[in-house]
Design an enzyme around this catalytic site. Structure first.
Site, PDB file in Angstrom:
ATOM      1  N   ASP A   4       2.851  -0.027  -6.833  1.00 20.72           N
ATOM      2  CA  ASP A   4       3.947   0.371  -7.723  1.00 20.72           C
ATOM      3  C   ASP A   4       3.478   0.416  -9.183  1.00 20.72           C
ATOM      4  OD1 ASP A   4       6.407   1.074  -6.660  1.00 20.72           O
ATOM      5  OD2 ASP A   4       6.972  -0.999  -6.234  1.00 20.72           O
ATOM      6  N   GLN A  26      10.795  -3.808  -3.207  1.00 25.09           N
ATOM      7  CA  GLN A  26      11.795  -2.803  -3.605  1.00 25.09           C
ATOM      8  C   GLN A  26      12.727  -3.371  -4.680  1.00 25.09           C
ATOM      9  OE1 GLN A  26      11.758   0.362  -2.673  1.00 25.09           O
ATOM     10  NE2 GLN A  26      13.650   0.948  -3.692  1.00 25.09           N
ATOM     11  N   LYS A  75      10.436   5.655   2.863  1.00 19.39           N
ATOM     12  CA  LYS A  75       9.035   5.318   2.582  1.00 19.39           C
ATOM     13  C   LYS A  75       8.310   5.004   3.887  1.00 19.39           C
ATOM     14  CE  LYS A  75      10.012   3.674  -2.095  1.00 19.39           C
ATOM     15  NZ  LYS A  75      10.235   2.559  -3.020  1.00 19.39           N
TER      16      LYS A  75
HETATM   17  N1  GUN Z   1      13.500   1.181  -6.840  1.00 15.38           N
HETATM   18  C1  GUN Z   1      13.682   2.457  -7.258  1.00 15.38           C
HETATM   19  N2  GUN Z   1      12.491   3.083  -7.388  1.00 15.38           N
HETATM   20  C2  GUN Z   1      11.552   2.188  -7.055  1.00 15.38           C
HETATM   21  C3  GUN Z   1      10.127   2.253  -6.991  1.00 15.38           C
HETATM   22  O1  GUN Z   1       9.486   3.269  -7.294  1.00 15.38           O
HETATM   23  N3  GUN Z   1       9.507   1.107  -6.590  1.00 15.38           N
HETATM   24  C4  GUN Z   1      10.194  -0.026  -6.292  1.00 15.38           C
HETATM   25  N4  GUN Z   1       9.481  -1.110  -5.936  1.00 15.38           N
HETATM   26  N5  GUN Z   1      11.509  -0.125  -6.354  1.00 15.38           N
HETATM   27  C5  GUN Z   1      12.180   0.996  -6.715  1.00 15.38           C
END
Ligand code: GUN
Length: 310
Positions: free
Chosen positions: A136, A113, A69
């Site tokens: 998110d 995350q 990311k």
């Molecule tokens: N863990 C796996 N996919 C995601 C996501 O799209 N956002 C977040 N915050 N954690 C994740």
């Protein structure tokens, strides 16, 4: 007639080789659009849109996702920061950090995350994120807006699935969509997204889960089958209607000592046999995964645009 509506006779049931829906190429197109948007934003505002990712603990897959990311933000010209915290962090310490980022003007988007260490309650932590920075889409306010048909931020994976279908020319309107999995991050928001009125949606959506009585009966009705169970290779060929479109959201690490990393990635779909009867399918890796990051970047850009229009 669209191939989703065609019914296949027995003669056609074998050796239909599915078209591969190429998430890498489609996500590159989305990232190029975001890059352009970032350039325009910088020109107008004199600063770049920013994303901060908060990562707690030592989950190896989460560390890889967050690194990707961060790299992707840099590639499209965004400001980015990763706040890494030890697994022993308390929930109060984490929410204090989140609140500090809420009032940090460098960051338009905040993501925590997931999964968080077991001693934390992810739903409670999410509530501390300013909903206007919740890229998110997991804050109850944003989940509610999506359900009300007034979406602000939609979780990136469901958005990525919708965009993949659109870019590949797969008609969602009127289709029977079956989603396996009811998570807050994929199954529930994806159902809300695809059932609402409008382009790329308007589908008849069924959500299956661990309480579903006969999963195969449900999945075999699908024109578009979306697997988000988190169980590798659990969607087998006998569960798929010949000619269906199959979208695999799963991405699990399977031990494989013949590889350098010691693991390989597997989706929720039994890819080989299913690709012989589906009309189109997403691979793992290279399908939904790259779309998730691309749509996250798009959410960050939109958060920045929202912040300047307030
Ligand atoms: N863990 C796996 N996919 C995601 C996501 O799209 N956002 C977040 N915050 N954690 C994740």
């Amino acid at each position: 007639m669209h191939n989703l509506c065609r019914s296949y006779g027995t003669k056609w049931r074998r050796n239909i080789t599915a078209r591969i829906i190429d998430g890498k190429t489609i996500s590159a197109k989305v990232r190029a659009e975001v890059s352009e948007g970032v350039r325009t934003f910088k020109g107008a505002e004199g600063r770049a849109p920013g994303l901060v990712a908060v990562l707690v603990g030592n989950d190896a897959a989460s560390h890889t996702y967050v690194r990707n990311k961060e790299k992707s933000c840099i590639e499209v010209g965004m400001t980015t920061e990763v706040c890494r915290m030890p697994a022993s962090t308390t929930q109060d310490e984490l929410t204090t950090v989140v609140q500090a980022y809420n009032s940090d003007p460098r960051f338009d988007g905040i993501l925590v995350q997931l999964p968080l260490p077991r001693h934390m309650n992810a739903a409670m932590v999410t509530r501390f994120i300013n909903p206007l920075k919740d890229v998110d889409g997991l804050h109850p306010e944003n989940m509610g807006l999506l359900l009300a048909g007034e979406a602000r931020f939609v979780p990136a994976t469901p958005l990525g699935v919708q965009r993949l279908l659109r870019e590949d020319g797969i008609r969602v309107e009127g289709a029977r969509v079956v989603i396996c999995g009811r998570s807050n991050i994929v199954g529930k928001p994806l159902a809300a997204l695809l059932m609402q009125r409008g382009e790329g949606a308007n589908a008849t959506v069924t959500v299956c889960h661990t309480g579903t009585r006969d999963l195969a009966v449900e999945t075999r009705r699908a024109d578009i089958l979306i697997a988000a169970t988190g169980n590798p290779r659990s969607i087998t060929a006998d569960m798929v209607r010949p000619g269906a479109v199959v979208i695999d959201v799963g991405i699990s690490r399977i031990e494989d000592l013949t590889t350098k990393s010691g693991f390989r990635l597997a989706g929720d779909v039994d890819y080989g046999p299913v690709s012989e009867i589906a009309s189109a399918i997403t691979p793992v890796p290279g399908g939904v995964g790259p779309m998730t990051i691309a749509m996250l970047l798009d959410n960050v850009l939109r958060a920045a645009q929202l912040a300047t229009s307030r």
